[in-house]
Every structure is written in structure tokens, then in C-alpha cells.
Design a protein around this motif. Structure first.
Motif, PDB file in Angstrom:
ATOM      1  N   ASP A   4       1.700   8.778  -1.201  1.00 47.42           N
ATOM      2  CA  ASP A   4       1.334   7.685  -0.293  1.00 47.42           C
ATOM      3  C   ASP A   4      -0.027   7.946   0.352  1.00 47.42           C
ATOM      4  OD1 ASP A   4       3.710   6.451  -0.885  1.00 47.42           O
ATOM      5  OD2 ASP A   4       4.773   7.231   0.865  1.00 47.42           O
ATOM      6  N   GLY A   5      -0.316   9.208   0.682  1.00 45.54           N
ATOM      7  CA  GLY A   5      -1.610   9.528   1.270  1.00 45.54           C
ATOM      8  C   GLY A   5      -2.751   9.296   0.302  1.00 45.54           C
ATOM      9  N   VAL A   6      -2.555   9.683  -0.968  1.00 47.53           N
ATOM     10  CA  VAL A   6      -3.589   9.449  -1.987  1.00 47.53           C
ATOM     11  C   VAL A   6      -3.816   7.962  -2.175  1.00 47.53           C
ATOM     12  CG1 VAL A   6      -4.144   9.716  -4.428  1.00 47.53           C
ATOM     13  CG2 VAL A   6      -3.140  11.623  -3.172  1.00 47.53           C
ATOM     14  N   ALA A   7      -2.732   7.201  -2.242  1.00 44.77           N
ATOM     15  CA  ALA A   7      -2.856   5.753  -2.415  1.00 44.77           C
ATOM     16  C   ALA A   7      -3.576   5.114  -1.230  1.00 44.77           C
ATOM     17  CB  ALA A   7      -1.468   5.128  -2.587  1.00 44.77           C
ATOM     18  N   GLU A   8      -3.273   5.589  -0.022  1.00 43.85           N
ATOM     19  CA  GLU A   8      -3.911   5.021   1.166  1.00 43.85           C
ATOM     20  C   GLU A   8      -5.413   5.310   1.180  1.00 43.85           C
ATOM     21  OE1 GLU A   8      -3.375   5.065   6.047  1.00 43.85           O
ATOM     22  OE2 GLU A   8      -2.081   6.288   4.752  1.00 43.85           O
ATOM     23  N   ASP A   9      -5.804   6.537   0.783  1.00 39.54           N
ATOM     24  CA  ASP A   9      -7.230   6.873   0.743  1.00 39.54           C
ATOM     25  C   ASP A   9      -7.981   6.004  -0.260  1.00 39.54           C
ATOM     26  OD1 ASP A   9      -6.794   8.810   2.638  1.00 39.54           O
ATOM     27  OD2 ASP A   9      -6.618  10.457   1.183  1.00 39.54           O
ATOM     28  N   LEU A  10      -7.378   5.776  -1.415  1.00 41.10           N
ATOM     29  CA  LEU A  10      -8.036   4.958  -2.434  1.00 41.10           C
ATOM     30  C   LEU A  10      -8.132   3.504  -2.003  1.00 41.10           C
ATOM     31  CD1 LEU A  10      -6.402   6.507  -5.617  1.00 41.10           C
ATOM     32  CD2 LEU A  10      -8.826   6.592  -5.047  1.00 41.10           C
ATOM     33  N   VAL A  11      -7.066   2.998  -1.385  1.00 37.16           N
ATOM     34  CA  VAL A  11      -7.062   1.596  -0.945  1.00 37.16           C
ATOM     35  C   VAL A  11      -8.068   1.395   0.189  1.00 37.16           C
ATOM     36  CG1 VAL A  11      -5.663  -0.216   0.118  1.00 37.16           C
ATOM     37  CG2 VAL A  11      -4.717   1.160  -1.732  1.00 37.16           C
ATOM     38  N   ASN A  12      -8.205   2.381   1.075  1.00 38.86           N
ATOM     39  CA  ASN A  12      -9.191   2.264   2.150  1.00 38.86           C
ATOM     40  C   ASN A  12     -10.605   2.183   1.599  1.00 38.86           C
ATOM     41  OD1 ASN A  12      -7.206   2.356   4.120  1.00 38.86           O
ATOM     42  ND2 ASN A  12      -7.355   4.572   4.398  1.00 38.86           N
ATOM     43  N   GLY A  13     -10.836   2.858   0.499  1.00 38.22           N
ATOM     44  CA  GLY A  13     -12.158   2.800  -0.115  1.00 38.22           C
ATOM     45  C   GLY A  13     -12.409   1.526  -0.895  1.00 38.22           C
ATOM     46  N   TYR A  14     -11.367   0.989  -1.530  1.00 37.79           N
ATOM     47  CA  TYR A  14     -11.504  -0.216  -2.362  1.00 37.79           C
ATOM     48  C   TYR A  14     -10.402  -1.213  -2.022  1.00 37.79           C
ATOM     49  CZ  TYR A  14     -14.610   2.754  -5.104  1.00 37.79           C
ATOM     50  OH  TYR A  14     -15.627   3.588  -5.497  1.00 37.79           O
ATOM     51  N   PRO A  15     -10.426  -1.814  -0.821  1.00 40.85           N
ATOM     52  CA  PRO A  15      -9.333  -2.732  -0.428  1.00 40.85           C
ATOM     53  C   PRO A  15      -9.301  -4.008  -1.244  1.00 40.85           C
ATOM     54  CG  PRO A  15     -11.113  -2.780   1.187  1.00 40.85           C
ATOM     55  CD  PRO A  15     -11.454  -1.684   0.224  1.00 40.85           C
ATOM     56  N   ARG A  16     -10.420  -4.405  -1.832  1.00 36.37           N
ATOM     57  CA  ARG A  16     -10.443  -5.647  -2.609  1.00 36.37           C
ATOM     58  C   ARG A  16      -9.910  -5.459  -4.017  1.00 36.37           C
ATOM     59  NH1 ARG A  16     -16.577  -7.844  -1.211  1.00 36.37           N
ATOM     60  NH2 ARG A  16     -16.370  -7.859   1.073  1.00 36.37           N
ATOM     61  N   ASP A  17      -9.857  -4.232  -4.478  1.00 40.66           N
ATOM     62  CA  ASP A  17      -9.471  -3.971  -5.870  1.00 40.66           C
ATOM     63  C   ASP A  17      -8.080  -3.369  -6.014  1.00 40.66           C
ATOM     64  OD1 ASP A  17     -12.159  -4.618  -7.026  1.00 40.66           O
ATOM     65  OD2 ASP A  17     -12.750  -2.908  -5.796  1.00 40.66           O
ATOM     66  N   LEU A  18      -7.565  -2.726  -4.957  1.00 44.84           N
ATOM     67  CA  LEU A  18      -6.311  -1.983  -5.067  1.00 44.84           C
ATOM     68  C   LEU A  18      -5.310  -2.441  -4.019  1.00 44.84           C
ATOM     69  CD1 LEU A  18      -7.890   1.580  -5.473  1.00 44.84           C
ATOM     70  CD2 LEU A  18      -7.107   0.073  -7.302  1.00 44.84           C
ATOM     71  N   THR A  19      -4.035  -2.250  -4.333  1.00 47.76           N
ATOM     72  CA  THR A  19      -2.937  -2.554  -3.410  1.00 47.76           C
ATOM     73  C   THR A  19      -2.130  -1.284  -3.204  1.00 47.76           C
ATOM     74  OG1 THR A  19      -2.840  -4.799  -4.305  1.00 47.76           O
ATOM     75  CG2 THR A  19      -0.993  -4.084  -2.947  1.00 47.76           C
ATOM     76  N   LYS A  20      -1.821  -0.958  -1.950  1.00 49.10           N
ATOM     77  CA  LYS A  20      -1.239   0.332  -1.630  1.00 49.10           C
ATOM     78  C   LYS A  20       0.118   0.541  -2.295  1.00 49.10           C
ATOM     79  CE  LYS A  20       0.224   3.320   2.162  1.00 49.10           C
ATOM     80  NZ  LYS A  20       0.372   3.481   3.616  1.00 49.10           N
ATOM     81  N   ASP A  21       1.043  -0.404  -2.127  1.00 52.41           N
ATOM     82  CA  ASP A  21       2.406  -0.215  -2.652  1.00 52.41           C
ATOM     83  C   ASP A  21       2.405  -0.099  -4.169  1.00 52.41           C
ATOM     84  OD1 ASP A  21       3.352  -0.333  -0.072  1.00 52.41           O
ATOM     85  OD2 ASP A  21       3.774  -2.487  -0.147  1.00 52.41           O
ATOM     86  N   GLU A  22       1.663  -0.987  -4.842  1.00 59.10           N
ATOM     87  CA  GLU A  22       1.622  -0.938  -6.303  1.00 59.10           C
ATOM     88  C   GLU A  22       0.954   0.355  -6.784  1.00 59.10           C
ATOM     89  OE1 GLU A  22      -0.224  -4.397  -7.839  1.00 59.10           O
ATOM     90  OE2 GLU A  22       1.177  -5.795  -6.898  1.00 59.10           O
ATOM     91  N   LEU A  23      -0.110   0.760  -6.101  1.00 61.79           N
ATOM     92  CA  LEU A  23      -0.806   1.978  -6.508  1.00 61.79           C
ATOM     93  C   LEU A  23       0.075   3.207  -6.311  1.00 61.79           C
ATOM     94  CD1 LEU A  23      -3.350   3.338  -7.536  1.00 61.79           C
ATOM     95  CD2 LEU A  23      -4.224   3.389  -5.196  1.00 61.79           C
ATOM     96  N   ALA A  24       0.841   3.248  -5.208  1.00 59.10           N
ATOM     97  CA  ALA A  24       1.734   4.389  -4.975  1.00 59.10           C
ATOM     98  C   ALA A  24       2.788   4.486  -6.075  1.00 59.10           C
ATOM     99  CB  ALA A  24       2.395   4.259  -3.602  1.00 59.10           C
ATOM    100  N   ASN A  25       3.365   3.344  -6.480  1.00 57.51           N
ATOM    101  CA  ASN A  25       4.360   3.349  -7.561  1.00 57.51           C
ATOM    102  C   ASN A  25       3.731   3.798  -8.881  1.00 57.51           C
ATOM    103  OD1 ASN A  25       6.316   2.387  -5.791  1.00 57.51           O
ATOM    104  ND2 ASN A  25       5.871   0.244  -6.264  1.00 57.51           N
ATOM    105  N   GLU A  26       2.505   3.320  -9.149  1.00 60.84           N
ATOM    106  CA  GLU A  26       1.846   3.708 -10.396  1.00 60.84           C
ATOM    107  C   GLU A  26       1.454   5.185 -10.385  1.00 60.84           C
ATOM    108  OE1 GLU A  26      -1.328   1.211 -11.613  1.00 60.84           O
ATOM    109  OE2 GLU A  26      -0.224  -0.655 -11.240  1.00 60.84           O
ATOM    110  N   LEU A  27       1.056   5.705  -9.215  1.00 61.49           N
ATOM    111  CA  LEU A  27       0.727   7.128  -9.132  1.00 61.49           C
ATOM    112  C   LEU A  27       1.938   7.993  -9.449  1.00 61.49           C
ATOM    113  CD1 LEU A  27      -1.578   7.251  -5.969  1.00 61.49           C
ATOM    114  CD2 LEU A  27      -2.226   7.864  -8.293  1.00 61.49           C
ATOM    115  N   THR A  28       3.110   7.585  -8.986  1.00 61.87           N
ATOM    116  CA  THR A  28       4.333   8.332  -9.289  1.00 61.87           C
ATOM    117  C   THR A  28       4.580   8.369 -10.802  1.00 61.87           C
ATOM    118  OG1 THR A  28       5.269   7.656  -7.158  1.00 61.87           O
ATOM    119  CG2 THR A  28       6.800   8.508  -8.804  1.00 61.87           C
TER     120      THR A  28
END
Length: 525
Positions: A279-303
Motif C-alpha cells: 500500500d505504501g508503494v502504491a501510494e508513493d506512485l499515485v502521489n507522483g502520477y495521480p492522473r495516470d494511476l489509481t491507488k486501489d487498482e495499483l495495490a492489487n496489481e502490485l500484489t
């Protein structure tokens, strides 16, 4: 470029606050060297004399011939934009010191020099016979050589942000070693000076006398001697500023690299699938690219992504220079792009971040391509020529004859097809397949004139759109119509369940399926 108030970096961040500033490694090193040179007048005077030495020989063919005959080497200009060129300018001074002095003495004695040039030659001879020249050459050749070695590596187009940060850290370590080697430089310079019969002492300088009054108390004199003054006021400030600016660049590169490190180079702890860490990795990436990434979907894909890495399904690049592109290609080769769309987006974002001079080379190509003979060139043609020039490695592998043939066929509204073992032209409009002998441009043009006269004035872009539409239809049809073993097994099961002969599929079902396809899509499907 990176000015705080009016630089390009500031203007881009005003429009898009989420943009990352990626410093060009090679160009930033050049700027660090320029700033380090401007710290003291002694350093500026040294490089000014090196440039004067080059101009003294290069401004006259006869003097340049004397240099070539006497030394066997060429001198190089001191470039402001290419800091690594200063290594080439200093290298002859270390390798052919005596020969260059002999060349200066020769042109002073044998040629009729103008008064200004004669004064410059005499000043250069005096300068090269000084201990300061020997010490400066020893220090800066060592420093510039270290920078030049890293600079050449950073100019590789396959270097990543993480690799650049590591290279910069190694350069900082080398600069620190040079800073602590003052005594070694001093002893080696004295030894070299003694070999060439040069006094191994600094020129005495006039000290500043402090005015005192009758009621002032005696203050001890804390002034440095000449050697210590050179170390404190010339050597240390230049090296410290150089190290400080390189550290600043390294921190920016590491900050940018740390955002994508969990995806590119996951550690063993990362692969343990700690949900808080994911969740922390996903949040850092989403903070950098909020227009391109979504936190919940990215966290699931990272898993899912970490599980695939742990099982060896996806290759993490194993430290390859271009591992972001390698991982992305690996995902597409195994058909996982629909499962990991957010991960693919992250990898694309990382792959397009410029690290070195790749972006600047595009502007260099522009100045070479759009010259005064092509001043009326349009934007589309300029873009196409720049792409061909930049990607010349790929272009050289392309057969020009095949490109010309494809263009000629498309110009008349045809595309290639392999209905048999040989190429046959297919009409993009009516889907008619012609004989292989009709591949000649004259026959293709005759077919267009006789059967589709209304399309004669259509531009080639019209047929390109038809080709794109045809390819999309073909891919869609193959996706949903192609049979695999699962479907064939289901048909065989139904035949066996009705207790009919197994030849029923070949004799009845297959002809029926073909006939239905011909009715729906035509006889040429």
C-alpha cells in the motif's frame, strides 16, 4: 534550464506540478566543472592560458606545422559546453611538456611574430616554467580524467536513473579521494619540477599589511604561508564546490529512482507480500502520477506482480541496463498486459524519463536536418526525418525495396496477402484477390483506373486508414473465431454423445460452418 524562478523546469511545474525533474547526467557534470572553475581567479587564469596556448599555434599553419614536427601531437581547444574536452586540452601538457616548450621557443626564435603574439609566447614560456603550472596540471588532469570516465558512461542511451545515481556516487568517492591527496599532489609536483629544473616553490606574494593604531593590542598573525594559502583558497574551494554540486545531482537522481525501485529491483522483503508495504508503494506512485494511476487498482496489481516475480513467471531484468523495457516486453510476450495495466503504465513512465543526453540529441539532429537548404520543410516531414535519423540503427535493418513496394501497392489501394504460398495483391475496397502476376505497379494502377475511377484523386492517407481498419477487423475476427483444442473437444464430445460416426464433423459440420461463413463474410473470407 532548472532556474528557480524563470527556468524551463519552473515553467513546466507551474503547468503540471506532478512532473519530475530529471537532470541530464552528462550536462550537469559539465556545469559542475564550469562552476568549480569560477571559484578562484587562479583556476580561471590556468584554463585561460591553456586556451591561449592552443590559439597561439592554431592561428598560423606554419606554427601548427612546427608543433606537429616537434611534438607529434595536436593541441585541443578548451570548450565551455563540453567540459570533458578540457581533458583533451590538458593531456598533451602532461605527455609532451618539454616538446611543447621547445615548440614555443622555436616559433619565438624562427618566425617573425607580431608584437602581441610575441608577448603571448614569452608569457606562455614563463608560465609553463612555473611550479604553479606543474601543480595545476597534475591536479586538474587527475580530476578531469575521473569526470570524463563517468561522463562517457552517462552518455550511453541505455543507462537508467538508478545506474546514473550509482555512477555519481562513485564519482563523489573519487573526488573525496582527490581532496585528501593534497600532500601527495604536492610531493609529486615538486619531484616533476625538480626533474625539469623548475624551482619547486610557489612565487612569493605580497601580503596585506593591517593598519594598526597606537592603542591597539598586539594581535597574533594568523596569515598562511604561500603553500597553505594555495591549498585553502584555491584547491579546496574548487574541489568542495565540485563535490557539493555532484551530491545535489545524485540526490535528485536517487529521489527519482526510489519511486520505481520496488518495481524494477524488488528485494526479498518486498516479495514477502507485506500488505502495508504494498500500500505504501502504491501510494508513493499515485502521489507522483495521480492522473495516470489509481491507488486501489495499483495495490492489487502490485500484489499479483510480486507473486509472478517470486514464481519466476516474469523476468525482473536481473540488473540489465534497460530493465524497465525488458520487463514491459516480458509482460506483453506472456499476454499479462490486461492483468497488469497499471504496472505497464508505471514501466512506460519510467522508460521515457530521460537520464542523459538522449533528449538533447534530438535538438542536435534538428539543427543538422533543417538547414538553410531545407528551410521550407513542413513539420510532418521534419518529424519523420528526425525519427529516421535518431533511430538509424533500426532503419539500417529495413529493406528499402520492400518499403517502396509496400508504398506503391498502398498508393493504388492494395495490400499483400498470402492466400497461397506466394504473395497476392488484395483490394482494400472490394477485398478482391488478384493473381500474383498483378503485383506490378502498372497493373495495379490499371485496375484502379478501370474499376474504381472515383478513387483516383484520393490521397494515400485514405488508403492507410482503410488498411488500419482492415487490420483491426482481421485481429478481431481471429480473436473470436480461431478455434482451439477446447472447442474441438466439445464438438467431438457432442458427436460421440449422439452415437454418430466421428466422420460426421468432417463431412457435415465443417462444410456447414464454411458455408455459413461465406454467407456472412463473402466468398473471399
Amino acid at each position: 534550464m532548472s532556474g528557480k524562478f524563470k527556468g524551463v523546469k519552473t515553467r513546466i511545474l507551474n503547468d503540471n506540478p506532478h512532473a519530475y525533474f530529471s537532470p541530464c547526467g552528462a550536462h550537469s557534470l559539465n556545469l559542475c566543472g564550469v562552476h568549480a572553475m569560477e571559484v578562484s581567479t587562479e583556476v580561471k587564469s590556468y584554463f585561460g592560458n591553456v586556451q591561449k596556448l592552443y590559439k597561439t599555434f592554431s592561428m598560423s599553419p606554419s606554427r601548427w606545422k612546427i608543433l606537429q614536427t616537434t611534438t607529434g601531437v595536436s593541441l585541443h581547444s578548451v570548450s565551455t559546453t563540453r567540459w570533458s574536452a578540457r581533458v583533451d586540452a590538458i593531456r598533451p601538457l602532461t605527455k609532451r611538456y618539454q616538446d611543447i616548450i621547445h615548440a614555443l621557443v622555436s616559433i619565438s626564435d624562427e618566425t617573425n611574430l607580431p608584437p602581441e603574439t610575441q608577448a603571448d609566447v614569452d608569457a606562455l614560456i614563463t608560465w609553463m616554467n612555473s611550479f604553479e603550472f606543474v601543480l595545476f596540471t597534475k591536479i586538474w588532469y587527475k580530476t578531469l580524467k575521473v569526470i570524463d570516465e563517468r561522463n562517457k558512461v552517462l552518455q550511453n542511451s541505455k543507462i537508467t536513473v538508478k545506474d546514473s545515481a550509482k555512477i555519481m556516487e562513485g564519482l563523489i568517492s573519487d573526488i573525496a579521494t582527490i581532496r585528501s591527496s593534497w600532500d601527495k599532489f604536492l610531493e609529486e609536483s615538486k619531484s616533476i619540477a625538480s626533474t625539469f629544473l623548475i624551482s619547486p616553490e610557489f612565487k612569493p606574494t605580497r601580503g596585506r599589511k593591517k593598519k594598526t593604531f597606537f592603542d591597539d593590542s598586539e594581535v597574533p598573525d594568523h596569515s598562511f604561508n604561500v603553500t597553505d594559502r594555495f591549498k585553502v583558497e584555491v584547491f579546496l574551494p574548487s574541489i568542495d564546490l565540485l563535490s557539493l554540486e555532484i551530491k545535489s545531482i545524485t540526490e535528485k537522481m536517487k529521489e527519482l529512482s526510489d519511486v520505481f525501485t520496488p518495481i524494477i529491483s524488488p528485494t526479498e522483503n518486498t516479495l514477502q507480500l507485506n500488505q502495508l508495504y504494498v500500500d505504501g508503494v502504491a501510494e508513493d506512485l499515485v502521489n507522483g502520477y495521480p492522473r495516470d494511476l489509481t491507488k486501489d487498482e495499483l495495490a492489487n496489481e502490485l500484489t499479483i506482480y510480486f507473486k509472478l516475480l517470486k514464481d519466476g513467471v516474469i523476468n525482473s531484468g536481473e540488473g540489465n541496463l534497460n530493465c524497465a523495457v525488458d520487463i514491459l516486453n516480458n509482460i506483453y510476450q506472456k499476454g499479462l498486459e490486461h492483468i497488469l495495466p497499471q504496472i505497464c503504465t508505471c514501466l512506460r513512465l519510467l522508460a521515457v524519463i530521460p537520464v542523459s543526453v538522449s533528449g538533447e540529441r534530438a535538438f542536435s539532429k534538428m539543427s543538422l536536418i533543417k538547414n538553410r537548404l531545407r528551410s521550407a520543410m513542413g513539420e510532418d516531414r521534419l518529424n519523420h526525418l528526425m525519427i529516421l535519423s535518431i533511430e538509424h540503427d533500426i532503419v539500417r535493418k529495413i529493406s528499402f525495396d520492400e518499403v517502396i513496394e509496400d508504398f506503391a501497392r498502398l498508393k493504388y489501394g492494395f495490400n499483400c496477402s498470402f492466400h497461397t504460398n506466394e504473395e497476392q495483391p488484395v483490394r482494400l475496397i472490394c477485398k478482391e484477390v488478384l493473381a500474383a502476376e498483378s503485383m506490378k505497379p502498372s497493373k495495379l494502377q490499371r485496375h484502379l483506373n478501370t474499376k474504381h475511377a472515383t478513387l483516383l484523386k484520393k490521397p494515400i492517407e485514405y488508403f492507410e486508414r482503410l488498411l488500419q481498419t482492415s487490420n483491426k477487423e482481421k485481429n478481431t475476427l481471429e480473436k473470436y473465431v480461431t478455434l482451439n483444442d477446447k472447442y474441438l473437444l466439445a464438438v467431438s464430445y457432442l458427436i460421440a454423445k449422439t452415437k454418430k460416426p466421428f466422420t460426421t464433423g468432417e463431412q457435415l459440420l465443417l462444410p456447414a460452418a464454411i458455408r455459413m461463413s461465406e454467407i456472412v463474410h463473402g466468398n473471399q473470407c
